[in-house]
Scaffold this motif. Structure first.
Motif, PDB file in Angstrom:
ATOM      1  N   VAL A 556      29.687  39.443  34.837  1.00  0.00           N
ATOM      2  CA  VAL A 556      29.562  39.956  36.214  1.00  0.00           C
ATOM      3  C   VAL A 556      29.321  38.796  37.173  1.00  0.00           C
ATOM      4  O   VAL A 556      29.909  38.738  38.272  1.00  0.00           O
ATOM      5  N   TYR A 558      30.293  35.754  36.814  1.00  0.00           N
ATOM      6  CA  TYR A 558      31.604  35.090  36.923  1.00  0.00           C
ATOM      7  C   TYR A 558      32.449  35.754  38.002  1.00  0.00           C
ATOM      8  O   TYR A 558      33.085  35.077  38.823  1.00  0.00           O
ATOM      9  N   GLY A 559      32.436  37.074  38.049  1.00  0.00           N
ATOM     10  CA  GLY A 559      33.166  37.791  39.093  1.00  0.00           C
ATOM     11  C   GLY A 559      32.611  37.501  40.467  1.00  0.00           C
ATOM     12  O   GLY A 559      33.350  37.180  41.408  1.00  0.00           O
ATOM     13  N   SER A 639      37.447  41.471  35.216  1.00  0.00           N
ATOM     14  CA  SER A 639      36.439  41.356  34.168  1.00  0.00           C
ATOM     15  C   SER A 639      35.126  42.000  34.600  1.00  0.00           C
ATOM     16  O   SER A 639      34.491  42.751  33.837  1.00  0.00           O
ATOM     17  N   MET A 640      34.718  41.720  35.815  1.00  0.00           N
ATOM     18  CA  MET A 640      33.476  42.294  36.354  1.00  0.00           C
ATOM     19  C   MET A 640      33.545  43.814  36.398  1.00  0.00           C
ATOM     20  O   MET A 640      32.621  44.514  35.968  1.00  0.00           O
ATOM     21  N   LYS A 644      31.282  46.702  34.492  1.00  0.00           N
ATOM     22  CA  LYS A 644      30.584  47.721  35.285  1.00  0.00           C
ATOM     23  C   LYS A 644      31.173  49.107  35.101  1.00  0.00           C
ATOM     24  O   LYS A 644      30.622  50.100  35.589  1.00  0.00           O
ATOM     25  N   TRP A 659      25.830  44.318  43.785  1.00  0.00           N
ATOM     26  CA  TRP A 659      26.099  43.326  42.737  1.00  0.00           C
ATOM     27  C   TRP A 659      25.879  41.903  43.231  1.00  0.00           C
ATOM     28  O   TRP A 659      25.481  41.029  42.449  1.00  0.00           O
ATOM     29  N   SER A 663      23.468  39.225  41.590  1.00  0.00           N
ATOM     30  CA  SER A 663      23.960  37.911  41.160  1.00  0.00           C
ATOM     31  C   SER A 663      23.031  36.785  41.596  1.00  0.00           C
ATOM     32  O   SER A 663      22.977  35.741  40.942  1.00  0.00           O
TER      33      SER A 663
END
Length: 733
Positions: A556, A558-559, A639-640, A644, A659, A663
């Motif tokens: 997450v 990374y997103g 990916s994120m 989720k 989010w 983060s």
């Protein structure tokens, strides 16, 4: 019996090209193409010939000596000339380099068919043949420096009249030659990788060979070149070597069939006792102190030092090998190997790697032939005295603990610690080790490789971040493995015996449920996996409940990090940029990450000759690099959202705001763990044994408070928080 030929002295310096000359051409036609200054030279005047003779010089024919108008015959002494020689400006100066001071001119040398630029220094060269020297070049105390008419300068081509058996090839990744490539000047890590892979695609392989053949002239008769301001001193044998500008060669024993790239902004150096044969040396390389290299390519800004041996191998950019032996290996950029007793054989190492002392990566003869291979993803780190068996494969950022690994390994979860527990007779694997126990090292490595990337030509955009499409895809694979292993461990308990045969999907569903809702229950399970070691003993996963949560959180993050880096003006702009976002397979092509479909398209273009040579392929690398940020953003968002469990159409500004706030806590955790993992070194009483007090320790190793990387991390944390706040405010989330 040695085949010593006896020919008339009058032929010395002539008939350089042994094959038939093209119609209307003389033996100097390629030399004149290389050296365009021939119009600046004239024949010697009578008084100049007299002066040269008085200075103990000789020539088989003074009419074949050509000089510039600023030629000074007093600066040529005790030389013997054969064939046509052209000498540029000689003025009464001396040149100085690193405290070596020598007068301009030609002294005590035998010179055979050479061209000289202005104000060169040639001292005590026993035999200088068929070379073109640029301006202000220093060549001193060299036994033999010559070029043959069939010189290929390290490129894997054949000249007119040569047989295939004479071709130089690099037997990369495998000792049996099944992945051989033809080296060429300008070969990038991505070129070597693509060529060594896909060996069953005969059309693709044929194209790569054709690319190389047509890039170089097959005609015989090219002279060796020495670029402006080069310094060559105290070397024994230099044969069929071409050298760029500003190179520094000192004390080498033997240099043969080489291209040494060098420039004023990326000068290359070769030092004492080195023996280099059949190779390409990139810009800004360093080769020092007794190195032996045969059939090799060194990409730009790489280093060989302290008796290292590099044979049949490709060494990527910004990599360093010292004191050790590397055979039949393809090494991507940013590789470190510094220890005399480390050994790397028949391996593909995908960069950001580090080989510890005593590591033996390739005790290769464990099959019925020398045909084994090691494949290691980015961040490969075998620890002290690790011995591995071919064939083995490792995901990104695998750390292998000290031990003798008797069986082949397939470690397909990234960021692992691999431990051979001889007491329990188990292979133990800890996913997410780096994040739990050594965040400082993995984060600093990503930072330092960016900082140390000295390439002047960045045709390939190299990824150094530990969170990138390749490693994140492996993290998803790791999540699936952990889910299935946990489910299997839970159902293996007597009280949980299933009433029906379970599928992989059933196991993963139960494992995911436990990992998300009952991690403390998972912590009590003994979690075993299959397929990671080719043996009958058990393989155990450690701390899965922690690693699973960390992998999800970091995916997450990374997103979020890539959304922030994209700097879109609004949420709508972000939505438009990621409307086709999806996950998928990525490949590491010489350090440059590409989507699988991009690589497939690239191969298709090569097969169809839409990419018709290495320069065009390099242009494609640049174009793909320009799209990388966009492709990476799409992959990161996909990916994120998958973690989720939110679809793209249900991705709202409110969720993004939530989010983003989450983060910042992840970033705080990363910053804390970076400091904490380094702080342990300062608080460890055994680390303090070498010092009388804390002040002495701080003087020797530096204080924790002054650690540049930790302070940089804290600055990044503050900047990250500011950018998150800015996005939330400006996008009105």
């Amino acid at each position: 019996m040695n085949n010593i030929k006896k020919k008339p002295l009058s032929e010395l310096g002539y008939n350089f090209i042994e094959t038939q000359l093209p119609k209307g051409k003389d033996e100097y036609y390629l030399r004149n193409e290389q050296w365009s200054r021939q119009g600046e030279y004239r024949r010697l005047l009578a008084h100049e010939v007299e002066a040269l003779v008085r200075n103990d010089n000789s020539s088989d024919d003074w009419n074949n000596i050509f000089v510039s108008n600023e030629f000074n015959p007093q600066l040529v002494q005790h030389c013997h000339f054969f064939g046509m020689v052209r000498i540029g400006k000689l003025e009464p100066y001396y040149l100085e380099f690193h405290n070596l001071r020598l007068p301009v001119g030609l002294y005590n040398s035998t010179i055979c068919a050479c061209d000289f630029g202005d104000n060169v220094v040639v001292h005590n060269v026993n035999y200088l043949s068929h070379y073109i020297l640029g301006n202000e070049v220093i060549v001193a105390n060299v036994n033999e420096m010559a070029t043959t008419d069939y010189a290929k300068f390290g490129n894997g081509i054949l000249k007119e009249g040569e047989s295939e058996s004479g071709r130089i090839q690099l037997e990369l990744c495998n000792e049996n030659g099944g992945r051989s490539v033809m080296p060429f000047d300008g070969m990038l890590p991505g070129d070597a990788y693509l060529w060594t892979r896909y060996r069953d695609d005969l059309q693709l392989q044929q194209q790569f060979k054709a690319f190389t053949e047509k890039q170089f002239d097959k005609r015989r008769g090219y002279y060796g070149m020495v670029g402006d301001r080069c310094v060559i001193k105290n070397c024994k044998i230099i044969k069929d070597v071409t050298i760029g500008t500003d190179a520094y060669l000192k004390g080498a024993n033997k240099l043969k069939n080489l291209t040494i790239n060098s420039s004023s902004v990326a000068a290359s150096q070769i030092g004492e006792g080195c023996e280099l044969v059949n190779g390409i040396i990139g810009y800004g390389c360093r080769v020092f102190y007794g190195v032996k290299a045969v059939r090799f390519v060194m990409a730009s800004h790489s280093q060989l030092k302290y008796g290292a041996r590099l044979i049949n191998s490709y060494l990527g950019n910004n990599a360093t090998i010292s004191c050790c032996e590397v055979l039949n290996s393809l090494i991507f950029p940013a590789h470190e190997q510094h220890h005399n007793n480390s050994f790397l054989c028949a391996a593909l190492v995908m960069g950001q790697s580090n080989m510890a002392a005593g590591a033996t990566i390739g005790s290769n003869h464990n099959s019925r032939g020398a045909d084994g291979e090691i494949l290691a993803g980015r961040g490969f780190w075998p620890g002290l005295c690790v011995s591995l068996k071919h064939n083995s494969k490792f995901a990104s950022f695998t750390l292998i603990s000290k031990g003798n690994y008797m069986s082949e390994l397939h470690i397909n979860i990234p960021f692992c610690l691999v431990l051979n527990d001889e007491h329990d007779n188990r292979l133990k694997i800890m996913p997410g080790y780096w994040f739990m126990h050594n965040m400082y090292a993995i984060a600093r490595n990503s930072w330092k490789y960016v900082d140390r990337d000295k390439r002047t030509d960045k045709t390939q955009q190299i990824e150094y971040d530990y969170l990138a499409p390749d490693s994140v895809e492996e993290m998803f694979q790791g999540l699936a493995i952990m889910e299935a292993a946990v489910g299997n461990a839970w159902y293996a308990l007597p009280e949980n015996t299933p009433k029906k045969e379970l599928t992989e999907k059933d196991l993963r569903k139960k494992g995911k449920e436990l990992l998300l809702q009952q991690p403390e229950e998972v912590a009590r399970l003994t979690i075993l996996v299959k397929g990671m070691e080719n043996s009958s003993r058990e393989v155990q996963l450690l701390k899965v409940h922690k690693a699973y949560a960390l992998f999800r959180e970091l995916i997450v993050f990374y997103g979020m990090k890539n959304i922030i880096a994209a700097s879109k003006p609004s949420f709508l702009a972000l939505q438009a940029a990621v409307k086709t976002a999806k996950r998928g397979e990525w490949h590491n092509i010489g350090g440059q990450l590409m989507k699988a479909e991009t690589v497939n398209l690239l191969k298709q273009k090569i097969r169809k000759n839409k990419i018709a040579g290495w320069p065009q392929l390099h242009e494609q690398y640049i174009e793909i690099g320009k799209e990388y940020a966009t492709d990476k953003l799409q992959h990161a968002v996909a990916s994120m959202l998958e973690i989720k469990e939110v679809s793209l159409k249900n991705f709202t500004p409110a969720l993004l705001a939530e989010w983003l706030e989450d983060s910042t806590r992840t970033m705080e955790w990363i910053a804390h763990n970076i400091r904490h993992s380094r702080e342990k070194d300062y608080k460890n009483p055994f680390r303090q044994l070498a010092y009388d007090n804390a002040n002495e320790m701080n003087v020797v190793v530096g204080s924790l408070e002054d650690n540049a990387f930790i302070n940089e991390t804290l600055n990044e944390l503050g900047e990250y928080k500011n950018r998150v706040r800015k996005i939330i405010n400006e996008w009105e989330l």
